[in-house]
Write an enzyme that holds these catalytic residues in place. Sequence first.
Site, PDB file in Angstrom:
ATOM      1  N   ARG A  15      78.312  -1.201  22.018  1.00 57.79           N
ATOM      2  CA  ARG A  15      77.911  -2.110  20.939  1.00 57.79           C
ATOM      3  C   ARG A  15      78.830  -3.326  20.826  1.00 57.79           C
ATOM      4  O   ARG A  15      78.518  -4.287  20.118  1.00 57.79           O
ATOM      5  CB  ARG A  15      77.865  -1.349  19.608  1.00 57.79           C
ATOM      6  CG  ARG A  15      76.774  -0.277  19.616  1.00 57.79           C
ATOM      7  CD  ARG A  15      76.807   0.556  18.368  1.00 57.79           C
ATOM      8  NE  ARG A  15      76.354  -0.198  17.220  1.00 57.79           N
ATOM      9  CZ  ARG A  15      76.620   0.139  15.961  1.00 57.79           C
ATOM     10  NH1 ARG A  15      77.361   1.217  15.707  1.00 57.79           N
ATOM     11  NH2 ARG A  15      76.182  -0.587  14.959  1.00 57.79           N
ATOM     12  N   THR A  78      82.940  13.756  22.577  1.00 55.12           N
ATOM     13  CA  THR A  78      84.329  13.907  22.122  1.00 55.12           C
ATOM     14  C   THR A  78      84.905  15.286  22.478  1.00 55.12           C
ATOM     15  O   THR A  78      86.094  15.393  22.790  1.00 55.12           O
ATOM     16  CB  THR A  78      84.420  13.675  20.606  1.00 55.12           C
ATOM     17  OG1 THR A  78      83.407  14.462  19.959  1.00 55.12           O
ATOM     18  CG2 THR A  78      84.206  12.222  20.243  1.00 55.12           C
TER      19      THR A  78
HETATM   20  C1  UD1 Z   1      82.427  10.551  16.041  1.00 51.46           C
HETATM   21  C2  UD1 Z   1      82.295  11.928  15.407  1.00 51.46           C
HETATM   22  C3  UD1 Z   1      81.751  11.778  13.991  1.00 51.46           C
HETATM   23  C4  UD1 Z   1      82.609  10.858  13.178  1.00 51.46           C
HETATM   24  C5  UD1 Z   1      82.754   9.517  13.890  1.00 51.46           C
HETATM   25  C6  UD1 Z   1      83.765   8.640  13.186  1.00 51.46           C
HETATM   26  C7  UD1 Z   1      81.817  13.524  17.186  1.00 51.46           C
HETATM   27  C8  UD1 Z   1      80.782  14.274  17.901  1.00 51.46           C
HETATM   28  N1  UD1 Z   1      81.388  12.729  16.211  1.00 51.46           N
HETATM   29  O1  UD1 Z   1      81.119  10.046  16.223  1.00 51.46           O
HETATM   30  O2  UD1 Z   1      81.717  13.037  13.353  1.00 51.46           O
HETATM   31  O3  UD1 Z   1      82.060  10.675  11.902  1.00 51.46           O
HETATM   32  O4  UD1 Z   1      83.229   9.724  15.234  1.00 51.46           O
HETATM   33  O5  UD1 Z   1      83.790   7.399  13.796  1.00 51.46           O
HETATM   34  O6  UD1 Z   1      82.986  13.676  17.485  1.00 51.46           O
HETATM   35  N2  UD1 Z   1      85.087   9.092  23.319  1.00 51.46           N
HETATM   36  C9  UD1 Z   1      85.600   9.449  24.556  1.00 51.46           C
HETATM   37  N3  UD1 Z   1      84.833  10.143  25.410  1.00 51.46           N
HETATM   38  C10 UD1 Z   1      83.566  10.524  25.126  1.00 51.46           C
HETATM   39  C11 UD1 Z   1      83.049  10.153  23.870  1.00 51.46           C
HETATM   40  C12 UD1 Z   1      83.817   9.449  22.983  1.00 51.46           C
HETATM   41  O7  UD1 Z   1      86.755   9.124  24.849  1.00 51.46           O
HETATM   42  O8  UD1 Z   1      82.955  11.162  25.969  1.00 51.46           O
HETATM   43  C13 UD1 Z   1      85.916   8.335  22.392  1.00 51.46           C
HETATM   44  C14 UD1 Z   1      85.347   6.958  22.139  1.00 51.46           C
HETATM   45  O9  UD1 Z   1      85.929   6.022  23.019  1.00 51.46           O
HETATM   46  C15 UD1 Z   1      85.765   6.700  20.704  1.00 51.46           C
HETATM   47  C16 UD1 Z   1      85.789   8.076  20.071  1.00 51.46           C
HETATM   48  O10 UD1 Z   1      85.892   8.998  21.148  1.00 51.46           O
HETATM   49  O11 UD1 Z   1      87.064   6.152  20.609  1.00 51.46           O
HETATM   50  C17 UD1 Z   1      84.583   8.364  19.219  1.00 51.46           C
HETATM   51  O12 UD1 Z   1      83.432   8.318  19.991  1.00 51.46           O
HETATM   52  P1  UD1 Z   1      82.048   7.812  19.445  1.00 51.46           P
HETATM   53  O13 UD1 Z   1      81.048   7.985  20.486  1.00 51.46           O
HETATM   54  O14 UD1 Z   1      82.253   6.473  18.840  1.00 51.46           O
HETATM   55  O15 UD1 Z   1      81.807   8.881  18.293  1.00 51.46           O
HETATM   56  P2  UD1 Z   1      80.784   8.736  17.107  1.00 51.46           P
HETATM   57  O16 UD1 Z   1      79.423   8.910  17.611  1.00 51.46           O
HETATM   58  O17 UD1 Z   1      81.094   7.561  16.299  1.00 51.46           O
END
Ligand code: UD1
Length: 455
Positions: A15, A78
């Site tokens: 995004r 995550t």
């Molecule tokens: C996540 C949480 C959600 C919370 C929100 C707050 C989960 C499943 N959901 O959702 O409960 O309210 O954050 O912002 O955890 N990342 C990785 N590898 C991955 C996926 C993500 O390193 O495979 C990192 C991303 O770079 C980011 C963070 O983890 O810094 C959060 O990932 P994102 O996909 O933004 O999570 P949300 O869907 O926002």
Amino acid sequence: MNLAIVVLAAGEGTRMKSGLPKVMHAVAGRPMVRYVLDTAAALEPVELAVVVGYRAEMVRQALGEGLAYVEQAQQLGTGHAVQQAGPVLAGKAGTVLVLYGDTPLIRPETLQDVLRQHEAEDAAVTILTFHPGRPQGYGRIVREAGSGRVLAIVEEDEATPEQKAIGEVNSGILCFRDEWLWPNLARLERSAAGEFYLTDLVAVAREQGEAVAAVPVADPTEVIGVDHRAKLALAEAEMRRRINEAWMLSGVTMIDPSNTYIEAGVEIGADTIVWPNTLLQGRTRIGRECTVGPGTIIRDSTIGDGCRVEMSVLEGATMEDGSDVGPFGRLRKGAHLAKGAHMGNFGEVKNSYLGPGAKMGHFSYLGDATVGAGANIGAGTITCNYDGQRKHRTVIGEGAFIGSDTMLVAPVEIGAGATTGAGSVVTRDVPPGALAYGVPSRLKPSAAAGGSEEE
Ligand code: UD1
């Protein structure tokens, strides 16, 4: 505290609509993940791992060695991200804290609160929660009716309409009991969306009868997660507010802090006044009792005490105590104004030294020059330092008087106390105390030239 920390920074951040990985976008002049790493380091963990994925090499290079990097080749959620850090972190400490690289405003004190609560409740999982204006997109905190105990975090795509109405959400910051985390993480199953949700572990803990703690954040701005440019601007504004407030509390006056842009690495002495529309950037150091701005950019420069910089742009420059620049001055890399040196309107100085008390009042360019103490550089003086192929130096001795519109064709040396006539084009050295005039200049035994006096 016996603590290991993992910072998740593998996501692309679609995004953001950017070629740059999300965590590398700057907030107040530094990649946002840098703040998270500093905050993490302040907690003195025994191990600090960073999960990288999208353009991992770039992130590693920017952050440097000295961190334990873990690669998550495919971003499968995550839960999957934390799993990758298992080989580095498991068994290292009693508690594992999970931070996001895109949450730069989180403070160490808040994390300390989370860790304290985690210990106090002997929890398997502790969640930092908050109430955003709109909960859409966040994992909702589902609590048991009556007891209020946390039962689960339910992600947006799995939430029922009732759960979607819950205003309390997961900030993303979670901490776990180490020995509980790793075996349960290994058993996580993919969500319908195909991701491994770290947040599913909350329900797992509850099913096993483990304690789950939740700590509401006192200041919700701390958990702003930057996932698009509008949030980036929010984080920037809050970081700027914090930086400015800290400087004001340490004795710096800001006429209009909302229009003053100071990057994180800058230092400013007490009783300095910063006027609006001023940008202080990079490794800039400003002394005490200076006046800076309005309309000024100072980047990677060192400024002494009692200096004045007005409507000017400085980069890689040094100004000693009591020197001044502007309005409309430009100091480029290697410009060095000694004590009390003065550079007035529309001057440019590059890779040059102006000795103590030297004056350069109007419309001049000095490049690759050394100017002795007390010399006067008349209006419109130019060092012709470039012959089309190479740069050459100009040396102007102490107390020399350079007449208006003098062209100093380098390499050339003007002796101490020498004078050049207005409009002269100096192609040969001028001995100390001599007068040179004309085009090309020639020497006269006595000094009586029409230079411009400083006003
Ligand atoms: C996540 C949480 C959600 C919370 C929100 C707050 C989960 C499943 N959901 O959702 O409960 O309210 O954050 O912002 O955890 N990342 C990785 N590898 C991955 C996926 C993500 O390193 O495979 C990192 C991303 O770079 C980011 C963070 O983890 O810094 C959060 O990932 P994102 O996909 O933004 O999570 P949300 O869907 O926002």
